[in-house]
Enzyme design. Sequence first.
Site, PDB file in Angstrom:
ATOM      1  N   ASP A 386     -32.299 -39.849   7.340  1.00  0.00           N
ATOM      2  CA  ASP A 386     -32.831 -38.604   6.793  1.00  0.00           C
ATOM      3  C   ASP A 386     -33.941 -38.910   5.796  1.00  0.00           C
ATOM      4  O   ASP A 386     -33.688 -39.500   4.732  1.00  0.00           O
ATOM      5  CB  ASP A 386     -31.707 -37.822   6.110  1.00  0.00           C
ATOM      6  CG  ASP A 386     -32.115 -36.395   5.770  1.00  0.00           C
ATOM      7  OD1 ASP A 386     -33.311 -36.162   5.527  1.00  0.00           O
ATOM      8  OD2 ASP A 386     -31.231 -35.525   5.728  1.00  0.00           O
ATOM      9  N   HIS A 417     -33.833 -35.003   9.315  1.00  0.00           N
ATOM     10  CA  HIS A 417     -33.369 -33.911   8.453  1.00  0.00           C
ATOM     11  C   HIS A 417     -33.347 -32.622   9.261  1.00  0.00           C
ATOM     12  O   HIS A 417     -34.398 -32.063   9.597  1.00  0.00           O
ATOM     13  CB  HIS A 417     -34.289 -33.775   7.240  1.00  0.00           C
ATOM     14  CG  HIS A 417     -33.783 -32.834   6.203  1.00  0.00           C
ATOM     15  ND1 HIS A 417     -32.793 -33.174   5.313  1.00  0.00           N
ATOM     16  CD2 HIS A 417     -34.117 -31.549   5.913  1.00  0.00           C
ATOM     17  CE1 HIS A 417     -32.543 -32.157   4.506  1.00  0.00           C
ATOM     18  NE2 HIS A 417     -33.327 -31.154   4.859  1.00  0.00           N
TER      19      HIS A 417
END
Length: 523
Positions: A386, A417
């Site tokens: 992420d 993300h």
Amino acid sequence: MLGWLVALCIVILAVLIWPGKCFGTEGSPAVLQRLGTPQQAAKEKRCVSSDRERSDSVHRHAACVGAVSGEETHTVALICKPSALANYLFKHCRTFGNYSPCGGWTWRASAFLQSVYQACWPYDSPVQFVRDNLQLSDDGLVALDWAVPSYQRRRRTSSHSTSPILLIIPNSFGKITRNVLQLCETALSHGYLPAVFNRRSHNSTPLTTVKLQQFGDPADLREAVRYIRYRQPAGRLYAVSESTGSGLLLSYLGECGSSSYVTAAVCLSPVFRCQSWFENGLCRPLQWALVLYQKMCLSRYRTVLAETLQADAAFASCSLHGLEEALFCQTGHAGAAPAVATGTSSSSSSSSNTSATWDAYWERNEPLRDVDEVAIPVLSVCAQDDPIRGDTQSTIPLELFETNPHFFLLLTDRGGHCGFSTQSEQSAAGAPGAAGSAALPYSATGHCATNWSHRAVLEFFRATTDFFAGEERAKQLAARRRGLGGGAGGRLFRHRSVSTCKRVPACSHNIHAIYNWQRSYTR
């Protein structure tokens, strides 16, 4: 113009070089070993379901993860405290192990590019929204956008509907992303009633007061949930949050505890340690982009906001830390104007004051401040790569999932993300695949297959609901076996209830009727 050309060149280089360099067929990343997730256990599909593991003191388990693409095995870990619900989830949630991220030389293999794509790329959604503006107790306004299919003639749902409600909380910046629209579409196809919660001034919601909603203040969300329960009293309520919007959802669940009215909740790519994330969690270009978007949303209210805060300082801030502090943090002495934070301070005393108020602000708004009071199952879906949340070890509170039986972490090795692009989505980019056409009633629009994280969300809701329903049936069966509610016991209870009527003054014919009933009963 030169800046745009440079940015375009950087994006082209990232598309061509980054995916193949970072995500080649080199096996699973080393982060899993640092987290303690056993690779061999993942390959052999061992998990929390064994009775021997439940008696051990080890609380971290590898949920099998067996999506294989070519020579590469992708790992998904289910990290949780051993419990009956954890065993049930592992047994019945097949989607958890069916994750096949994109690989090779494609932009979907890049965590950064697929994150930007899900957040910024427009999406021609086949659903429409019907807005409810809710006036709060302080005369402020929040909005609930109810998603309905475009082909549906009736724009309102009956209050007698038993369909489950899915409350969706977008990110804290108010941006309705492609991910949120796709989730609404998927939820509709599975029989849910999706409702998107918009904070004050977000997504064209009018700002009727000079008060803005703080990052983790659940007061407005609490009133919205009460309205949903009033409008749809017969349907179960589920909640999903995206990105930084998870801070509001976790704050609400912790503050309300068992009175949250929510059956289960999911956080997609949540940000847990929000104070450190605001201070140094993002690189400068991403911070500038988010700050610019917030300033654009607040610019229409700049004149009225200047009455209660130093608007010039807020609009001059170049960081998330500075903008948040200028909007919400007050100085140490009473009656003073809001603190101004532009990254520098004129004196040591003012620096200490702003530092104290900044820490006090996060004491009231940190999402995990009341985490021990959460009383429902909460699933967090995160990816190790992420680019928004940051490093896995320092940003994810693993001890929370290892010790709290209500929290479950579904940790993938790749996904970005709120991205989680899969090979099925890549192959269905131009036409709906088999899975997408089977799940969506309006697949003729030509949309991609269902996002993996969205399928995991709905399967988690179904599994938790079935588990609690089974537990309730088991309790009722145990009560019947103990003799409660049986035939003889019920007749005895009815006889006692009649005898209490003698305490109430009654005329003679009423007493005679009671006597006749008792005599016929004894026969």
